[in-house]
Every structure is written in structure tokens, then in C-alpha cells.
Design an enzyme around this catalytic site. Structure first.
Site, mmCIF file in Angstrom:
data_model
loop_
_atom_site.group_PDB
_atom_site.id
_atom_site.type_symbol
_atom_site.label_atom_id
_atom_site.label_comp_id
_atom_site.label_asym_id
_atom_site.label_seq_id
_atom_site.Cartn_x
_atom_site.Cartn_y
_atom_site.Cartn_z
ATOM 1 N N HIS A 17 2.809 0.269 3.246
ATOM 2 C CA HIS A 17 1.813 1.095 2.568
ATOM 3 C C HIS A 17 0.429 0.660 3.045
ATOM 4 C CE1 HIS A 17 -0.836 2.486 -0.660
ATOM 5 N NE2 HIS A 17 0.099 3.373 -0.960
ATOM 6 N N ASP A 19 -2.496 0.194 1.758
ATOM 7 C CA ASP A 19 -3.169 -0.840 0.971
ATOM 8 C C ASP A 19 -2.496 -2.197 1.139
ATOM 9 O OD1 ASP A 19 -5.023 0.978 -0.044
ATOM 10 O OD2 ASP A 19 -3.755 1.490 -1.753
ATOM 11 N N LYS A 20 -1.177 -2.178 1.311
ATOM 12 C CA LYS A 20 -0.463 -3.444 1.504
ATOM 13 C C LYS A 20 -0.666 -3.993 2.915
ATOM 14 C CE LYS A 20 0.528 -4.559 -2.205
ATOM 15 N NZ LYS A 20 -0.060 -5.816 -2.624
ATOM 16 N N GLU A 45 -12.145 -8.918 2.758
ATOM 17 C CA GLU A 45 -11.746 -7.534 2.487
ATOM 18 C C GLU A 45 -11.354 -6.870 3.808
ATOM 19 O OE1 GLU A 45 -11.572 -6.719 -0.574
ATOM 20 O OE2 GLU A 45 -12.810 -8.285 -1.457
ATOM 21 N N GLU A 58 -16.816 -13.185 3.178
ATOM 22 C CA GLU A 58 -17.494 -14.468 3.281
ATOM 23 C C GLU A 58 -16.478 -15.592 3.448
ATOM 24 O OE1 GLU A 58 -19.062 -11.301 1.526
ATOM 25 O OE2 GLU A 58 -17.946 -12.586 0.138
ATOM 26 N N LYS A 181 7.093 4.213 -1.021
ATOM 27 C CA LYS A 181 6.789 3.964 -2.431
ATOM 28 C C LYS A 181 8.060 4.189 -3.240
ATOM 29 C CE LYS A 181 2.730 5.305 -4.035
ATOM 30 N NZ LYS A 181 1.576 6.161 -4.435
ATOM 31 N N PHE A 250 7.993 13.303 5.490
ATOM 32 C CA PHE A 250 7.045 12.199 5.370
ATOM 33 C C PHE A 250 7.061 11.454 6.701
ATOM 34 C CE2 PHE A 250 6.027 8.140 2.657
ATOM 35 C CZ PHE A 250 4.807 8.031 3.291
ATOM 36 N N ASP A 258 -3.348 7.632 5.432
ATOM 37 C CA ASP A 258 -4.217 7.346 4.295
ATOM 38 C C ASP A 258 -4.872 5.992 4.528
ATOM 39 O OD1 ASP A 258 -5.459 7.465 1.845
ATOM 40 O OD2 ASP A 258 -3.678 7.012 0.660
ATOM 41 N N ALA A 259 -6.176 5.900 4.367
ATOM 42 C CA ALA A 259 -6.867 4.629 4.551
ATOM 43 C C ALA A 259 -6.379 3.601 3.538
ATOM 44 C CB ALA A 259 -8.379 4.820 4.423
ATOM 45 N N ARG A 264 -6.092 -2.846 -3.913
ATOM 46 C CA ARG A 264 -5.971 -1.589 -4.668
ATOM 47 C C ARG A 264 -4.627 -1.436 -5.374
ATOM 48 N NH1 ARG A 264 -8.558 3.601 -1.658
ATOM 49 N NH2 ARG A 264 -6.823 3.295 -0.218
ATOM 50 N N LYS A 265 -3.742 -2.423 -5.255
ATOM 51 C CA LYS A 265 -2.422 -2.303 -5.890
ATOM 52 C C LYS A 265 -2.203 -3.459 -6.863
ATOM 53 C CE LYS A 265 -0.949 1.558 -4.252
ATOM 54 N NZ LYS A 265 -2.324 2.089 -4.156
ATOM 55 N N LYS A 285 -8.310 -13.854 -1.161
ATOM 56 C CA LYS A 285 -9.080 -14.860 -1.885
ATOM 57 C C LYS A 285 -8.413 -16.229 -1.782
ATOM 58 C CE LYS A 285 -10.659 -11.409 -5.210
ATOM 59 N NZ LYS A 285 -10.641 -10.937 -6.613
ATOM 60 N N LYS A 289 -10.704 -19.161 -6.216
ATOM 61 C CA LYS A 289 -11.019 -17.953 -6.981
ATOM 62 C C LYS A 289 -10.023 -17.830 -8.125
ATOM 63 C CE LYS A 289 -13.540 -16.942 -3.246
ATOM 64 N NZ LYS A 289 -13.795 -17.936 -2.191
ATOM 65 N N ASP A 291 -9.486 -15.496 -10.148
ATOM 66 C CA ASP A 291 -8.754 -14.224 -10.164
ATOM 67 C C ASP A 291 -7.320 -14.438 -9.693
ATOM 68 O OD1 ASP A 291 -10.708 -12.556 -11.100
ATOM 69 O OD2 ASP A 291 -11.370 -11.871 -9.132
#
Length: 406
Positions: A17, A19-20, A45, A58, A181, A250, A258-259, A264-265, A285, A289, A291
Site C-alpha cells: 500500500h 502509505d506503507k 517523512e 530532521e 487492503k 485493480f 495513489d500517493a 497515515r495508517k 521516528k 519520540k 509517540d
């Protein structure tokens, strides 16, 4: 009191995917820096689109005794070495398509040095412990629905795509392409999954299926045995609704279709919507961090609570202020399945991890290692700890201590 009978759904996405793909690249960067310097700082990123890979963020790295100019050059040298690692990650996923190819995609890197103002609040000194890299809230969750102590809807969604990835990588099913998916809907009675209501699989594919032209029916027949294999006997019934590639063909997928962007997941990465989420992503990260590291700590503690038999379901929240080491709060919810006072756990669990400061978490879970690229797909939780230190937050080594509390 929560409902005991209901219908619930979770989704997963494959390593291919878009995003992955971005998450995998960002975590490849994290691993490269931690391999060079276990105390490296990374906030990377990634964006991927049609034959484009772009990195930004960074970083900081050094070896003991290095001056500031030397450490800056050291970090720049690591940055310069990233391109072949990034391309190797994309190749490993399986992208050799006209619209996105591991070797031919254009690569651009805009990583630069970490802000000195962030560093001054986060770094440890002789007078204070290492502070949190940012303010925020993080959650951890565990439940007795599956052997992995994960929400069943999400675990089955992950397992479907992992199984299909296995047969794609092995060459058993060359018709499959990397992007996919899945979605699983379960009916619960008395809090336990009793029936699969619906299964959705959208999977990128080649133009031909075993030499035959593509039809949705043929594709469903091709993948259905693999999907069925991930469910316990009896959970899929004649009433289960199947939706395989419901939009039809597909063929165009991945970053060409798709960018993709890092982070995002976040619901796929955690608990499939069965638990709250603090909003912070993990990939890209380094473990300073919170998060990332504090979310891992909360999962670790929640899993041990359930594994110790103290509850059937446990959710933990922790919060931090930027530059401050000690958590600002620590909350335990046992969802009415308590076999112990949650207040006892709120006192004892942080003690078991040295107060849950960022440094204590990293030390206890041994997070300063290049172990993150493997987390980028199929969830950060519900996985098996490995010999290199990956998924250390999935250990259940606190169980004996926790059982002594009751």
C-alpha cells in the site's frame, strides 16, 4: 457498562500500500541511523508517487568524542548512504512496475540537522533526565480475543494480507501484485467473536490469472482458500458476505495509483479502532519520540496485565510534556473485567519500567537498535519478539510479578 453483543469491523493494508511503502522507507532511515549511532535522532517523512521517492525531516548522529562539525559531517555521510537502502526496501516489497520501480524511480532527499531548540529540551544532562520529545497522549491495549491478545477483527485482517504476501513472495501466486487492503467484520456475543459477517479484500493483480483473462469471480476463487486459512474453523459461515475487488479490476496500484505518505495508517498500525489513539504516528521516528516508545510501553504493560489473567481487556493511557522526563499522567482501564483494582496497577506498572521516563522505556525494551523497518507493515502489535530485539514490547515477562499483586 459496555455492550456485550455487537458487530465490529477493522481493516488492514499490505506492505505494498502506498502509505506503507512510505512507512517502510522512513523506518529504513531510522534503522540506518540507529545502526550508525544508537543515540541518533530521526524524524523522517517520506512521500511516494508515480516513480518518485521523496524524503524530508530532521536527523542527528555522532560517535563518542566527536565535535559538532564532525557529527554534522557524520550525519551527512549517513544521509548520502541512504539511497541504495531505500531502493532495496522498495525492491523487497516487490515493486518493479512501469509506474513505480525500485531501480528507476527518481529519488530526492531533503533530510537536514535537528533543531537545536528541540535538542535542548530533549537531551539529558548532568542535572536532568532525558525529556520527552514532544507533548502528547499515547495508548496501549490488549484483549483476550486472540492468542496474540489483540482485537480479532484487526488480527484477522492482518493475517489475510500476510498470508497473501507469503504466496506472492514465494512465487506460488505470481498473479498478485504488492498493493492490497483487507477488512473483517465480526459479530460478537457476550464479548466474544462468534461469526464472520463480512470479508473485504481488494488486491492488486496482473492482467492475466493463470493465463486466463481477469474476472472478479476467478480472482475470488484464486485467493479465497488463502483467506479462509487464517480463520478458526466455524467462524466463516454460509452467511458470511464476501467482497473481493468490489470495484472490478485493480491493475494500477501502489504509489502509481495513489500517493503515499508516512504515518497515515495509525489505526491499522495499532488496534483497528478497538482502542483510543493519541494521534501520533510511529514510523520515521527514533525511540526518543514518545509517540512511538511510550505507545510501545503501554502495549507491553497492557499485554502483560491480560496475559497475567488480571483482566480480559486492558487499555492504558500515558501523557507527557515536551522536555519533561516524568509522565504527566498514567491511567488504566480494565473495562469492567477487573480482577484487581486499576489503581493498584496505576501505581505498580510505571514502577516496573523505571517510572516510564523516555530513557527508562528505551532501556527496558532495548529500543536503541535498528529494529524498525520490520514493524512498518501488518501492525506494530500482536507480533512475535525476535532474536535481534524486534517487537520486544510483545514480551510477557512481567506476568509472574503481576500475578503476585492478587
Amino acid at each position: 457498562m459496555g455492550r456485550s453483543s455487537y458487530v465490529f469491523t477493522s481493516e488492514s493494508v499490505s506492505e505494498g500500500h502506498p502509505d506503507k511503502v512510505a512507512d517502510r522507507i522512513s523506518d529504513t532511515v531510522v534503522d540506518a541511523f540507529l545502526e550508525a549511532d544508537p543515540e541518533a535522532r530521526v524524524a523522517c517523512e517520506t512521500m511516494v508517487t508515480t516513480n518518485r521517492i521523496l524524503l524530508a525531516g530532521e536527523v542527528r548522529a555522532a560517535k563518542p568524542g566527536m565535535s559538532k562539525p564532525e557529527s554534522k559531517k557524520y550525519a551527512k555521510d549517513i544521509i548520502a548512504s541512504l539511497q541504495p537502502k531505500v531502493r532495496a526496501a522498495v525492491k523487497d516489497i516487490g515493486y518493479e512496475q512501469k509506474g513505480f520501480h525500485w531501480e528507476k524511480a527518481k529519488y530526492a532527499c531533503f533530510l537536514h540537522g535537528q533543531s537545536a531548540h528541540i535538542a535542548q529540551g530533549v537531551d539529558a544532562s548532568a542535572k536532568k533526565d532525558e525529556g520527552a520529545g514532544d507533548q502528547g497522549i499515547m495508548f496501549g491495549h490488549a484483549c483476550a480475543e486472540t492468542p496474540e491478545l489483540m482485537p480479532a477483527t484487526l488480527q484477522y485482517s492482518h493475517n489475510i494480507l500476510k498470508r497473501l504476501a507469503e504466496v506472492r513472495h514465494s512465487g506460488e501466486r505470481p498473479e498478485l501484485e504488492p498493493d492490497a487492503k483487507s477488512q473483517v467484520t465480526l459479530r460478537y456475543e457476550n464479548g466474544k467473536p462468534v461469526e464472520v459477517v463480512a470479508i473485504v479484500v481488494s488486491h492488486q493483480h496482473k492482467k492475466k490469472l493463470n493465463g486466463n483473462s481477469y474476472t472478479t469471480k476467478r480472482f475470488e476463487e484464486l485467493i479465497k482458500p488463502y483467506v479462509m486459512s487464517v480463520f478458526p474453523d466455524g467462524l466463516v459461515t454460509k452467511k458470511t458476505k464476501w467482497m473481493v475487488n468490489p470495484t472490478g479490476r485493480f491493475e494500477i496500484g501502489g504509489p502509481d495509483g495513489d500517493a503515499g505518505l508516512t504515518g497515515r495508517k495509525i489505526i491499522v498500525d495499532t488496534y483497528g479502532g478497538a482502542s483510543p489513539h493519541g494521534g501520533g504516528a510511529f514510523s520515521g521516528k527514533d525511540p526518543t519520540k514518545v509517540d512511538r516508545s511510550a505507545a510501545y510501553a503501554c502495549r507491553y504493560l497492557a499485554k502483560n496485565v491480560v496475559a497475567a489473567g488480571l483482566a480480559d481487556r486492558c487499555t492504558i493511557q500515558i501523557s507527557y510534556a515536551i522536555g519533561v522526563a516524568a509522565p504527566t499522567s498514567f491511567y488504566v482501564d480494565l473495562h469492567g473485567s477487573d480482577r484487581i483494582d486499576p489503581a493498584v496497577l496505576e501505581k505498580r506498572l510505571p514502577e516496573l519500567m523505571g517510572g516510564c521516563t523516555p530513557r527508562a522505556i528505551r532501556t527496558h525494551l532495548k529500543l536503541n537498535k535498528p529494529i524498525y523497518a520490520r514493524t512498518a507493515a501488518y501492525g506494530h502489535f500482536g507480533r512475535q519478539p525476535d532474536n535481534e530485539g524486534g517487537f520486544s514490547w510483545e514480551r510477557d515477562d512481567l506476568v509472574p510479578e503481576l500475578k503476585r499483586l492478587v
